[in-house]
Write a protein that holds these residues in place. Sequence first.
Motif, PDB file in Angstrom:
ATOM      1  N   MET A 265       0.789  -1.286  -0.013  1.00  0.00           N
ATOM      2  CA  MET A 265       0.119  -0.188  -0.096  1.00  0.00           C
ATOM      3  C   MET A 265       0.894   1.219   0.096  1.00  0.00           C
ATOM      4  O   MET A 265       1.901   1.356   0.707  1.00  0.00           O
ATOM      5  CB  MET A 265      -0.882  -0.009   1.213  1.00  0.00           C
ATOM      6  N   ASN A 266       0.487   2.157  -0.710  1.00  0.00           N
ATOM      7  CA  ASN A 266       1.430   3.360  -1.002  1.00  0.00           C
ATOM      8  C   ASN A 266       0.563   4.615  -0.291  1.00  0.00           C
ATOM      9  O   ASN A 266      -0.574   4.654  -0.188  1.00  0.00           O
ATOM     10  CB  ASN A 266       1.877   3.688  -2.258  1.00  0.00           C
ATOM     11  N   ASN A 267       1.417   5.715  -0.148  1.00  0.00           N
ATOM     12  CA  ASN A 267       0.660   6.864   0.361  1.00  0.00           C
ATOM     13  C   ASN A 267      -0.684   7.239  -0.473  1.00  0.00           C
ATOM     14  O   ASN A 267      -1.491   7.700   0.205  1.00  0.00           O
ATOM     15  CB  ASN A 267       1.720   8.068   0.814  1.00  0.00           C
ATOM     16  N   SER A 268      -0.251   7.255  -1.624  1.00  0.00           N
ATOM     17  CA  SER A 268      -1.244   7.863  -2.507  1.00  0.00           C
ATOM     18  C   SER A 268      -2.723   7.061  -2.466  1.00  0.00           C
ATOM     19  O   SER A 268      -3.664   7.587  -2.519  1.00  0.00           O
ATOM     20  CB  SER A 268      -0.755   7.648  -4.015  1.00  0.00           C
ATOM     21  N   ASP A 269      -2.622   5.683  -2.213  1.00  0.00           N
ATOM     22  CA  ASP A 269      -3.806   4.944  -1.970  1.00  0.00           C
ATOM     23  C   ASP A 269      -4.585   5.485  -0.655  1.00  0.00           C
ATOM     24  O   ASP A 269      -5.708   5.392  -0.777  1.00  0.00           O
ATOM     25  CB  ASP A 269      -3.387   3.433  -1.884  1.00  0.00           C
ATOM     26  N   ILE A 270      -3.693   5.566   0.221  1.00  0.00           N
ATOM     27  CA  ILE A 270      -4.109   6.092   1.619  1.00  0.00           C
ATOM     28  C   ILE A 270      -5.023   7.117   1.338  1.00  0.00           C
ATOM     29  O   ILE A 270      -6.201   7.482   1.864  1.00  0.00           O
ATOM     30  CB  ILE A 270      -3.203   6.148   2.696  1.00  0.00           C
ATOM     31  N   ILE A 271      -4.167   8.286   0.778  1.00  0.00           N
ATOM     32  CA  ILE A 271      -4.804   9.591   0.591  1.00  0.00           C
ATOM     33  C   ILE A 271      -6.130   9.578  -0.212  1.00  0.00           C
ATOM     34  O   ILE A 271      -7.111  10.116   0.103  1.00  0.00           O
ATOM     35  CB  ILE A 271      -3.718  10.560   0.151  1.00  0.00           C
ATOM     36  N   ASP A 272      -6.146   8.738  -1.243  1.00  0.00           N
ATOM     37  CA  ASP A 272      -7.333   8.472  -2.321  1.00  0.00           C
ATOM     38  C   ASP A 272      -8.278   7.940  -1.298  1.00  0.00           C
ATOM     39  O   ASP A 272      -9.582   8.323  -1.551  1.00  0.00           O
ATOM     40  CB  ASP A 272      -7.032   7.549  -3.428  1.00  0.00           C
ATOM     41  N   GLU A 273      -8.206   6.921  -0.546  1.00  0.00           N
ATOM     42  CA  GLU A 273      -9.387   6.544   0.461  1.00  0.00           C
ATOM     43  C   GLU A 273      -9.828   7.637   1.434  1.00  0.00           C
ATOM     44  O   GLU A 273     -10.990   7.767   1.488  1.00  0.00           O
ATOM     45  CB  GLU A 273      -8.685   5.372   1.113  1.00  0.00           C
ATOM     46  N   LEU A 274      -8.797   8.505   1.858  1.00  0.00           N
ATOM     47  CA  LEU A 274      -9.064   9.465   2.701  1.00  0.00           C
ATOM     48  C   LEU A 274     -10.152  10.528   1.921  1.00  0.00           C
ATOM     49  O   LEU A 274     -10.996  11.009   2.608  1.00  0.00           O
ATOM     50  CB  LEU A 274      -8.210  10.292   3.449  1.00  0.00           C
ATOM     51  N   ILE A 275      -9.828  10.987   0.675  1.00  0.00           N
ATOM     52  CA  ILE A 275     -10.323  12.000   0.015  1.00  0.00           C
ATOM     53  C   ILE A 275     -11.881  11.294  -0.463  1.00  0.00           C
ATOM     54  O   ILE A 275     -12.808  12.104  -0.200  1.00  0.00           O
ATOM     55  CB  ILE A 275      -9.760  12.261  -1.353  1.00  0.00           C
ATOM     56  N   GLU A 276     -11.841  10.214  -0.533  1.00  0.00           N
ATOM     57  CA  GLU A 276     -13.401   9.465  -0.794  1.00  0.00           C
ATOM     58  C   GLU A 276     -14.181   9.711   0.360  1.00  0.00           C
ATOM     59  O   GLU A 276     -15.313   9.983   0.246  1.00  0.00           O
ATOM     60  CB  GLU A 276     -13.124   7.964  -1.299  1.00  0.00           C
ATOM     61  N   ILE A 277     -13.548   9.228   1.561  1.00  0.00           N
ATOM     62  CA  ILE A 277     -14.464   9.124   2.883  1.00  0.00           C
ATOM     63  C   ILE A 277     -14.971  10.746   2.917  1.00  0.00           C
ATOM     64  O   ILE A 277     -15.900  10.971   3.590  1.00  0.00           O
ATOM     65  CB  ILE A 277     -13.620   8.691   3.800  1.00  0.00           C
ATOM     66  N   LYS A 278     -13.770  11.594   2.937  1.00  0.00           N
ATOM     67  CA  LYS A 278     -14.069  13.033   3.068  1.00  0.00           C
ATOM     68  C   LYS A 278     -15.221  13.589   2.132  1.00  0.00           C
ATOM     69  O   LYS A 278     -16.146  14.344   2.525  1.00  0.00           O
ATOM     70  CB  LYS A 278     -12.924  13.873   2.848  1.00  0.00           C
ATOM     71  N   SER A 279     -15.209  13.077   0.865  1.00  0.00           N
ATOM     72  CA  SER A 279     -16.335  13.509   0.081  1.00  0.00           C
ATOM     73  C   SER A 279     -17.721  12.930   0.581  1.00  0.00           C
ATOM     74  O   SER A 279     -18.853  13.840   0.699  1.00  0.00           O
ATOM     75  CB  SER A 279     -15.992  12.932  -1.342  1.00  0.00           C
ATOM     76  N   ILE A 280     -17.656  11.706   1.009  1.00  0.00           N
ATOM     77  CA  ILE A 280     -18.968  10.812   1.396  1.00  0.00           C
ATOM     78  C   ILE A 280     -19.506  11.588   2.525  1.00  0.00           C
ATOM     79  O   ILE A 280     -20.756  11.804   2.767  1.00  0.00           O
ATOM     80  CB  ILE A 280     -18.552   9.525   1.478  1.00  0.00           C
ATOM     81  N   LYS A 281     -18.457  11.988   3.373  1.00  0.00           N
ATOM     82  CA  LYS A 281     -19.106  12.581   4.853  1.00  0.00           C
ATOM     83  C   LYS A 281     -19.378  14.273   4.481  1.00  0.00           C
ATOM     84  O   LYS A 281     -19.554  14.834   5.506  1.00  0.00           O
ATOM     85  CB  LYS A 281     -18.238  12.177   5.699  1.00  0.00           C
TER      86      LYS A 281
END
Length: 83
Positions: A1-17
């Motif tokens: 897992m790389n940092n970009s994958d983690i940040i992409d997941e955070l961005i998706e959750i931020k958008s959903i919330k």
Amino acid sequence: MNNSDIIDELIEIKSIKNLTNYQIAKKSNLPPTTVANIFNKKSAPQLDTLIAICNSFGMSLTFLSNNEKRLNLTESERHILKL
């Protein structure tokens, strides 16, 4: 897992919330510039910062384990997520 994958997941959750960087910074007790740099992919979060952001979302790091099949996790990373 790389940092970009983690940040992409955070961005998706931020958008959903439907949260802003400022709201996340306030809830996580992090400087707004730190949060903005992470979500703009200018810096990668340290573990304590990642935990604080996850807490601001009302979730734990285990959200990453839900994507374990598409992420290339090492055995150590899987173990840490299970803890």
